[in-house]
Design an enzyme around this catalytic site. Structure first.
Site, short mmCIF file in Angstrom:
data_model
loop_
_atom_site.label_atom_id
_atom_site.label_comp_id
_atom_site.label_asym_id
_atom_site.label_seq_id
_atom_site.Cartn_x
_atom_site.Cartn_y
_atom_site.Cartn_z
N THR A 121 67.88 45.20 42.12
CA THR A 121 69.31 45.34 42.38
C THR A 121 69.87 46.39 41.42
OG1 THR A 121 69.39 43.04 43.05
CG2 THR A 121 71.50 44.07 42.47
N PHE A 150 67.07 40.12 49.39
CA PHE A 150 68.07 39.05 49.53
C PHE A 150 67.46 37.65 49.39
CE2 PHE A 150 69.66 42.73 51.84
CZ PHE A 150 70.90 42.89 51.27
N GLU A 153 65.76 32.19 45.25
CA GLU A 153 64.75 31.41 44.54
C GLU A 153 64.79 29.99 45.08
OE1 GLU A 153 64.95 31.75 40.26
OE2 GLU A 153 65.22 33.91 40.44
N ASN A 209 76.24 39.36 47.01
CA ASN A 209 76.17 38.38 45.91
C ASN A 209 77.55 38.07 45.35
OD1 ASN A 209 73.48 37.88 46.07
ND2 ASN A 209 72.91 38.88 44.16
N ALA A 253 81.44 22.22 45.39
CA ALA A 253 81.97 22.25 44.02
C ALA A 253 80.88 21.75 43.08
CB ALA A 253 83.20 21.35 43.95
N CYS A 261 70.79 36.29 39.12
CA CYS A 261 71.44 37.27 40.00
C CYS A 261 72.96 37.21 40.00
CB CYS A 261 70.90 37.12 41.42
SG CYS A 261 69.18 37.61 41.55
N1 NAD Z 1 65.21 36.56 41.30
C1 NAD Z 1 65.87 36.67 42.45
O1 NAD Z 1 66.16 35.68 43.12
C2 NAD Z 1 66.25 38.03 42.99
C3 NAD Z 1 66.67 38.13 44.31
C4 NAD Z 1 67.01 39.39 44.80
C5 NAD Z 1 66.99 40.50 43.96
N2 NAD Z 1 66.62 40.36 42.66
C6 NAD Z 1 66.57 41.57 41.83
O2 NAD Z 1 65.22 42.01 41.76
C7 NAD Z 1 64.95 42.54 40.46
C8 NAD Z 1 63.79 41.78 39.84
O3 NAD Z 1 64.22 40.45 39.61
P1 NAD Z 1 63.19 39.28 39.24
O4 NAD Z 1 63.96 38.02 39.22
O5 NAD Z 1 62.00 39.40 40.10
O6 NAD Z 1 62.81 39.71 37.75
P2 NAD Z 1 61.70 39.06 36.82
O7 NAD Z 1 62.24 39.15 35.44
O8 NAD Z 1 61.24 37.75 37.35
O9 NAD Z 1 60.46 40.07 36.99
C9 NAD Z 1 60.48 41.39 36.55
C10 NAD Z 1 59.04 41.79 36.21
O10 NAD Z 1 59.02 43.18 35.90
C11 NAD Z 1 58.12 43.39 34.83
N3 NAD Z 1 58.45 44.67 34.20
C12 NAD Z 1 59.50 44.99 33.42
N4 NAD Z 1 59.43 46.28 33.03
C13 NAD Z 1 58.33 46.80 33.61
C14 NAD Z 1 57.73 48.07 33.60
N5 NAD Z 1 58.28 49.09 32.92
N6 NAD Z 1 56.59 48.26 34.29
C15 NAD Z 1 56.03 47.23 34.98
N7 NAD Z 1 56.56 45.99 35.02
C16 NAD Z 1 57.69 45.78 34.35
C17 NAD Z 1 58.31 42.18 33.95
O11 NAD Z 1 57.20 41.97 33.08
C18 NAD Z 1 58.48 41.07 34.99
O12 NAD Z 1 57.23 40.48 35.31
C19 NAD Z 1 66.25 42.47 39.69
O13 NAD Z 1 66.95 43.68 39.82
C20 NAD Z 1 67.01 41.36 40.40
O14 NAD Z 1 68.39 41.48 40.27
C21 NAD Z 1 66.23 39.15 42.16
#
Ligand code: NAD
Length: 461
Positions: A121, A150, A153, A209, A253, A261
């Site tokens: 994101t 989208f 979790e 979101n 509520a 997120c």
């Molecule tokens: N978690 C959710 O439900 C969700 C849903 C939609 C979108 N997003 C978006 O997706 C993105 C990822 O979220 P997430 O929850 O999966 O994050 P997360 O923290 O679970 O995972 C991120 C991963 O990236 C790795 N990482 C960081 N820097 C790195 C690099 N330079 N090279 C290689 N790997 C690297 C970390 O070690 C980690 O394993 C965010 O922007 C988030 O906003 C998350």
């Protein structure tokens, strides 16, 4: 197709596993060598229903591999997804340093044209900025696509395998064709693949979101008014939600939204708006209401038991920010427990999945202990506090709750029980946006006298 997915967290790991499940060859890249080692051995570092089993099947089939080597992954792949974290900076804006480091790494590794897809994101304009950075580092052509994710979790696999829509932000025909082939197995019909401008795609994710967060803060504000006027928010929600223009989703509520997120995305959108001199007062109120909401239940406990909680113990059911996940990032439970122990209390916590993650947060805090069983947490506790709506809490043994607790008091941050049930069970019951339910004897006297109403809501006989 040969695909690299950089970042093996909630989004990257689910994406890698699901794309492998339709026959693609995937390399999941992560900077964390220990995580890569565990993933390669078939262990998911996160709990997500069904994920570990599907991931193991792909590993065994040889379609999924994990590595720390970004360069090798870029050389072996036609399409490279970026799915790393974009955490908030102190001012609330999104920290894009991970995304930028990977964009640079890809540019330096490329030996021919590539499709680069940003799934993280990221604020509007990020795709353009990353393209400019890459163009300074490589002469090879590439398409830079925005493809926000989208998934939720707790239901991530289901959401990825059967998405409401897939948003693809690019004007590059080859990239559109490639992504449409990649996503076709998951889409009911081709209209569910929505092609738009890259900046619009970046904005869709934040707007979606922020809107869902707005519904939660809205209903929490109405709940506050309900509590103070003796009205039951659950009845109000049902009456509102029956209107097809409104619907019931995201109108419960509770103790506020958490997770990795909503809190960060609302703040990042506020920051984007401020940067272009917009009035972002709605978004700001959404955020501020949520910050207050996160500690509202702790305030109820303090009103009921007094400002000094020394010598009191509270059983806590639920630590994850929502059910079916072990994620405690921005979880209201962490704030509530922190507030209670700051007032001198002890907390005995139970969560079906999130205790190990919460134990890291409270490491070295003698006031917080963890139990393997919900009823064990109740032993010698003065009250029960419910903070996550796990299914197993919905129909508990009230006999065992009464037997375990020193005082028959429940604070329910998720409105799991009917007020009538609590009356019948003779349990003093405080919930969100509903009158407090205080058991009374036949003469109408309260059996366990409560402190004056305040934020506790008007007592219901
Ligand atoms: N978690 C959710 O439900 C969700 C849903 C939609 C979108 N997003 C978006 O997706 C993105 C990822 O979220 P997430 O929850 O999966 O994050 P997360 O923290 O679970 O995972 C991120 C991963 O990236 C790795 N990482 C960081 N820097 C790195 C690099 N330079 N090279 C290689 N790997 C690297 C970390 O070690 C980690 O394993 C965010 O922007 C988030 O906003 C998350």
């Amino acid at each position: 197709m040969n695909i690299a997915i950089v970042g093996s967290g909630y989004v990257g790991l689910v994406t890698a596993t699901c794309f492998a499940s339709t026959g693609n060859r995937i390399i999941g890249v992560d900077i964390d060598a220990e995580k890569v080692r565990r993933l390669s051995a078939g262990h998911s570092p996160i709990f997500e229903p069904g994920l570990e089993e599907l991931m193991q099947a792909q590993l065994s089939a040889g379609r999924l591999n994990f590595s720390t080597d970004l360069k090798a992954a870029v050389l072996a792949s036609e399409v490279i997804f970026i799915a790393v974290g974009t955490p908030p900076r102190p001012d609330g804006s999104a920290d894009l340093s991970n995304v930028e480091a990977i964009a640079r790494g890809i540019a330096q590794a490329m030996d021919s044209s590539r499709i680069i897809v940003i799934k993280s994101t990221v604020p509007v304009g990020t795709g353009r900025r990353m393209s400019e950075i890459m163009m300074g580092l490589t002469a090879h052509p590439f398409a830079m696509v925005s493809n926000p994710e989208f998934l939720k979790e707790g239901a991530a696999l289901e959401d990825f395998l059967r998405p409401d829509r897939v948003v693809v932000g690019t004007e590059d025909d080859e990239a559109i064709q490639t992504l449409s082939e990649l996503y076709a197995p998951f889409l009911g019909n081709q209209q569910d693949l929505m092609v738009m401008g890259r900046e619009a795609a970046e904005m869709v994710k934040y707007a979606a979101n922020a809107y869902l967060a707005t519904r939660i803060s809205f209903i929490n504000e109405v709940a506050d008014i309900c509590a103070r006027t003796g009205v039951d928010i659950v009845q109000v929600r049902d009456g509102m939600g029956a209107d097809r223009r409104i619907g019931r989703a995201f109108l419960n509520a509770g103790v506020g939204y958490g997770g990795s997120c909503f809190p960060k995305d609302v703040q990042a959108l506020i920051q984007v708006g401020k940067d272009v001199h917009c009035d972002v007062s709605i978004l700001q109120s959404v955020h501020e209401r949520n910050e207050r909401q996160k500690i509202a239940l702790a305030e109820m406990v303090l009103t009921r038991f007094g400002a000094d909680l020394s010598g009191l113990t509270f059983a806590v059911w639920g630590l994850a920010f929502k059910p079916n996940t072990d994620d405690i990032r921005e979880a209201p439970a962490i704030r509530v427990i922190g507030r209670l122990i700051a007032a001198g209390a002890q907390a005995k916590c139970y969560d079906p999945r999130a205790c190990p993650n919460a134990a890291k947060v409270f490491a070295g805090q003698p006031g917080v202990t963890f139990c393997a069983d919900p009823y064990e947490a109740l032993q010698n506790a003065d009250a029960l506090i419910i903070l996550t709506e796990w299914s197993e809490f919905r129909t508990p043994s009230f006999d065992r709750i009464r037997a375990g607790l020193r005082q028959r008091v429940i604070f329910d941050g998720r409105n799991l029980y009917q007020l009538a049930t609590m009356q019948r069970q003779r349990i003093e019951y405080y919930s969100i946006g509903r009158p407090a339910s205080i058991p009374r004897d036949r003469q109408g006297a309260t059996l366990t006298p409560a402190k004056p109403a305040g934020t506790l809501g008007q007592a219901q006989a």
